[in-house]
Design a protein around this motif. Structure first.
Motif, short mmCIF file in Angstrom:
data_model
loop_
_atom_site.label_atom_id
_atom_site.label_comp_id
_atom_site.label_asym_id
_atom_site.label_seq_id
_atom_site.Cartn_x
_atom_site.Cartn_y
_atom_site.Cartn_z
N THR A 286 -4.51 6.96 -1.66
CA THR A 286 -4.11 5.61 -1.29
C THR A 286 -4.07 4.76 -2.54
O THR A 286 -5.03 4.75 -3.31
CB THR A 286 -5.11 4.98 -0.28
N ASP B 214 0.85 -1.19 0.00
CA ASP B 214 0.00 0.00 0.00
C ASP B 214 0.88 1.23 0.00
O ASP B 214 1.91 1.27 0.68
CB ASP B 214 -0.89 0.05 1.25
N SER C 193 -0.28 11.42 2.62
CA SER C 193 -1.09 12.28 3.48
C SER C 193 -0.34 13.57 3.75
O SER C 193 0.88 13.63 3.68
CB SER C 193 -1.44 11.56 4.78
N GLU D 206 -5.46 12.19 4.69
CA GLU D 206 -5.13 11.25 3.63
C GLU D 206 -5.54 11.82 2.28
O GLU D 206 -6.70 12.14 2.06
CB GLU D 206 -5.85 9.93 3.89
N LEU E 184 0.46 5.23 0.78
CA LEU E 184 -0.44 6.21 1.38
C LEU E 184 0.24 7.58 1.35
O LEU E 184 1.36 7.72 1.83
CB LEU E 184 -0.78 5.81 2.81
#
Length: 100
Positions: A41, A29, A33, A38, A31
């Motif tokens: 993703t 994953d 942010s 966030e 991510l």
């Protein structure tokens, strides 16, 4: 004339054969942010296996993918004909304001 044998080539072939025979799964994953919010993703799932091994694992997505099917053009034509037929039926059966 002497024959040369590539050790690296056969080693790579052995590794590839082993991977395709057993299969390998890579998952991850990403991510992104900013200040705890966030923004993005991205989920990555990759399965590398031979077709036989994939079938054993129950993976057969290519069988239902119209783009990979030999009948892709036929399926697109049938879909267009059915969409047109549905529109004609709706026009005949539904009042003007009730049509989608």
């Amino acid at each position: 004339m002497a024959m040369q044998h590539s050790v690296a080539g056969s080693g790579l072939a052995d590794i590839l054969e082993r991977i395709l025979d057993k299969g390998i799964v890579v998952a991850g994953d990403i991510l992104v942010s900013l200040v705890g919010v966030e923004l993005l993703t991205v989920r990555l799932r990759l399965v590398i296996a031979s077709v036989d091994r994939a079938l054993e694992m129950g993976i057969r997505w290519w069988e239902a993918d119209a783009a990979l099917s030999q009948d892709a053009a036929k399926l697109r034509a049938e879909n267009a004909a059915l969409t047109e037929r549905l529109a004609r039926l709706e026009a005949a059966l539904l009042p003007e304001g009730a049509r989608p």
